[in-house]
Design a protein around this motif. Structure first.
Motif, PDB file in Angstrom:
ATOM      1  N   TRP A 116      15.835   3.085   3.495  1.00  0.00           N
ATOM      2  CA  TRP A 116      14.983   2.112   2.810  1.00  0.00           C
ATOM      3  C   TRP A 116      13.969   2.892   1.987  1.00  0.00           C
ATOM      4  CZ3 TRP A 116      13.201  -2.693   6.072  1.00  0.00           C
ATOM      5  CH2 TRP A 116      14.341  -3.379   6.533  1.00  0.00           C
ATOM      6  N   ASP A 117      13.507   2.286   0.868  1.00  0.00           N
ATOM      7  CA  ASP A 117      12.482   2.968   0.092  1.00  0.00           C
ATOM      8  C   ASP A 117      11.205   3.085   0.926  1.00  0.00           C
ATOM      9  OD1 ASP A 117      10.336   0.810  -0.881  1.00  0.00           O
ATOM     10  OD2 ASP A 117      12.316  -0.128  -0.945  1.00  0.00           O
ATOM     11  N   ARG A 118      10.343   4.006   0.529  1.00  0.00           N
ATOM     12  CA  ARG A 118       9.193   4.393   1.337  1.00  0.00           C
ATOM     13  C   ARG A 118       8.270   3.211   1.644  1.00  0.00           C
ATOM     14  NH1 ARG A 118       4.308   7.047  -0.446  1.00  0.00           N
ATOM     15  NH2 ARG A 118       3.281   8.129   1.264  1.00  0.00           N
ATOM     16  N   GLU A 119       7.946   2.403   0.643  1.00  0.00           N
ATOM     17  CA  GLU A 119       6.984   1.326   0.847  1.00  0.00           C
ATOM     18  C   GLU A 119       7.578   0.188   1.675  1.00  0.00           C
ATOM     19  OE1 GLU A 119       5.055   0.031  -2.674  1.00  0.00           O
ATOM     20  OE2 GLU A 119       3.945   1.906  -2.907  1.00  0.00           O
ATOM     21  N   THR A 120       8.829  -0.184   1.415  1.00  0.00           N
ATOM     22  CA  THR A 120       9.463  -1.246   2.189  1.00  0.00           C
ATOM     23  C   THR A 120       9.612  -0.835   3.645  1.00  0.00           C
ATOM     24  OG1 THR A 120      10.689  -1.989   0.235  1.00  0.00           O
ATOM     25  CG2 THR A 120      11.490  -2.742   2.363  1.00  0.00           C
ATOM     26  N   ILE A 136      -0.410  -8.204   2.144  1.00  0.00           N
ATOM     27  CA  ILE A 136      -0.682  -6.885   1.582  1.00  0.00           C
ATOM     28  C   ILE A 136       0.543  -6.351   0.841  1.00  0.00           C
ATOM     29  CG2 ILE A 136      -1.258  -4.494   2.158  1.00  0.00           C
ATOM     30  CD1 ILE A 136      -2.869  -5.508   4.484  1.00  0.00           C
ATOM     31  N   ALA A 137       1.734  -6.568   1.410  1.00  0.00           N
ATOM     32  CA  ALA A 137       2.957  -6.051   0.786  1.00  0.00           C
ATOM     33  C   ALA A 137       3.248  -6.729  -0.546  1.00  0.00           C
ATOM     34  CB  ALA A 137       4.132  -6.238   1.739  1.00  0.00           C
ATOM     35  N   SER A 138       2.837  -7.991  -0.698  1.00  0.00           N
ATOM     36  CA  SER A 138       3.133  -8.728  -1.928  1.00  0.00           C
ATOM     37  C   SER A 138       2.441  -8.130  -3.145  1.00  0.00           C
ATOM     38  CB  SER A 138       2.715 -10.201  -1.776  1.00  0.00           C
ATOM     39  OG  SER A 138       1.318 -10.304  -1.544  1.00  0.00           O
ATOM     40  N   GLU A 139       1.421  -7.296  -2.928  1.00  0.00           N
ATOM     41  CA  GLU A 139       0.723  -6.657  -4.030  1.00  0.00           C
ATOM     42  C   GLU A 139       1.457  -5.418  -4.520  1.00  0.00           C
ATOM     43  OE1 GLU A 139      -3.064  -5.802  -2.385  1.00  0.00           O
ATOM     44  OE2 GLU A 139      -3.764  -7.877  -2.421  1.00  0.00           O
ATOM     45  N   ARG A 140       2.511  -5.030  -3.807  1.00  0.00           N
ATOM     46  CA  ARG A 140       3.242  -3.823  -4.159  1.00  0.00           C
ATOM     47  C   ARG A 140       4.698  -4.158  -4.460  1.00  0.00           C
ATOM     48  NH1 ARG A 140       0.716   1.062  -2.610  1.00  0.00           N
ATOM     49  NH2 ARG A 140      -1.345   0.711  -1.704  1.00  0.00           N
ATOM     50  N   LEU A 345       0.135   5.195   1.334  1.00  0.00           N
ATOM     51  CA  LEU A 345       0.954   4.891   0.159  1.00  0.00           C
ATOM     52  C   LEU A 345       0.231   5.133  -1.163  1.00  0.00           C
ATOM     53  CD1 LEU A 345       2.685   1.571   1.307  1.00  0.00           C
ATOM     54  CD2 LEU A 345       3.522   3.919   1.520  1.00  0.00           C
ATOM     55  N   GLY A 346      -1.072   5.324  -1.101  1.00  0.00           N
ATOM     56  CA  GLY A 346      -1.832   5.519  -2.325  1.00  0.00           C
ATOM     57  C   GLY A 346      -2.292   4.202  -2.922  1.00  0.00           C
ATOM     58  N   ALA A 347      -3.123   4.290  -3.945  1.00  0.00           N
ATOM     59  CA  ALA A 347      -3.635   3.097  -4.606  1.00  0.00           C
ATOM     60  C   ALA A 347      -2.509   2.379  -5.344  1.00  0.00           C
ATOM     61  CB  ALA A 347      -4.751   3.483  -5.580  1.00  0.00           C
TER      62      ALA A 347
END
Length: 361
Positions: A116-120, A136-140, A345-347
């Motif tokens: 899976w990709d890093r953020e997911t 929070i995830a919906s912003e990325r 994850l960074g800004a």
């Protein structure tokens, strides 16, 4: 202005959902499985939802079930619970370690093994608090469908598996709480009014699982102080168990069988990783603190506050202990997750349309 009465179609969907859940609960009860009414209803309704049957459980009905369940769970909070609170700071320390290790191990599995990709993978690894994680995830730029399905599958499996794990490892298998003192009708009216008020206040204040936790803490205070008896008879509790199982199962009504099967591997792996970490920590703390293993497992398990607390009540564990730990986990995540996400994850990178001079003006 009064709300419109539910349509005949909605009433049909609700009736069908409750019927399917009842049949599932009966089946697992006859099979002699623990927490059968809730887990059986959950499995049956989840299967029906995946099969595209018309499933529905309106929010007012769900909230009412949570109030009754929270009220009844206070019966498990006796005066001796206050004595045991002195041990909780040490088990809370274990909880912090569990959350960190479960998240890290699950992330490694989702990102390193399943690619899976890093953020997911990061948001899919966070134990519980799905609605807040979603916000929070919906912003990325992440796959929200994958996160929702994998988290729901994890909860589904936990509810089905944890009662079996706990009953199979207990020296004296739990059988459900038995109470001789039942509230009178007048006491029940007062008790219900106080619990509904507490739930409304909890929801207004944004307390996690407010409908259940508000009623639970009110009934716990009344029962522990000896002010009012709060035990409810099984004929009242069983429909509530079925209703909660229906609610959890209905979370799959927007999930197709194909998506479910494709994410089943991720869900199974996440459950396995989370349970291994939670079980090991629960065993260590159980030996060191001389506390019941099953109670610690429910407190550390990466499940929902309402469900884990209810399982503690149904399995003769300490619901106050489990609720306190699950609540601290949730509040800690709410307070720290935004900062941890930014650090890991960074800004959030602005999109092209947000860049200066690209607004179209």
């Amino acid at each position: 202005m009064l709300r419109d009465a539910p349509s005949a179609q909605t009433m049909y969907k609700v009736a069908l959902t409750l019927l399917i859940g009842t049949l599932g609960g009966v089946a697992l009860t006859l099979a002699g499985l623990p927490a059968a009414w809730m887990s059986g209803a959950m499995i049956a309704v989840a299967a029906a939802a995946l099969g595209r049957l018309p499933i529905a459980l309106p929010d007012p009905l769900r909230n009412g079930l949570f109030v009754i369940l929270g009220l009844s769970m206070g019966a498990g909070v006796t005066p001796d619970v206050v004595v045991r609170i002195s041990h909780w700071p040490w088990t809370m320390a274990g909880l912090i370690l569990v959350v960190v290790l479960v998240t890290a191990a699950t992330y490694t599995y989702l990102h390193g093994w399943l690619k899976w990709d890093r953020e997911t993978a990061y948001f899919g690894a966070i134990p519980g608090a799905l609605s807040y994680v979603f916000a929070i995830a919906s912003e990325r730029n992440v796959d929200l469908t994958r996160i929702a399905a994998s988290q729901s599958i994890r909860l589904l499996i936990l509810i089905a598996v944890l009662p079996l794990v706990i009953t199979s490892t207990a020296e004296n298998p739990p059988h459900g709480l038995e109470h001789e003192v039942m509230p009178s009708l007048a006491q029940m009216a007062v008790l219900l009014g106080l619990c509904i008020s507490a739930s409304l206040i909890a929801v207004r204040l944004g307390v996690p699982g407010g409908w259940l936790t508000g009623a639970f803490f009110m009934s716990s205070a009344l029962n522990a102080s000896g002010t009012l008896p709060v035990a409810l008879p099984e004929p009242v509790l069983i429909p509530c168990y079925i209703g909660l199982g229906c609610f959890v199962g209905s979370r799959f009504q927007s999930t197709t069988i194909g998506v479910f099967l494709s994410l089943l591997k991720a869900g199974l792996g996440a459950v396995a990783v989370g349970l291994v970490v939670s079980t090991c920590m629960a065993l260590v703390v159980s030996v060191v603190m001389q506390m019941p293993f099953g109670q610690l497992l429910l407190a550390y398990a990466p499940g929902g506050l309402e469900v884990m607390t209810l399982l503690a009540f149904m399995l003769d564990m300490d619901p106050a202990f489990v609720a306190a730990h699950q609540l601290v986990r949730y509040i800690g995540m709410v307070l720290l997750l935004p900062f941890a996400t930014r650090m890991i994850l960074g800004a959030i990178k602005p999109s092209v349309s947000d860049a200066p001079g690209v607004s179209g003006k």
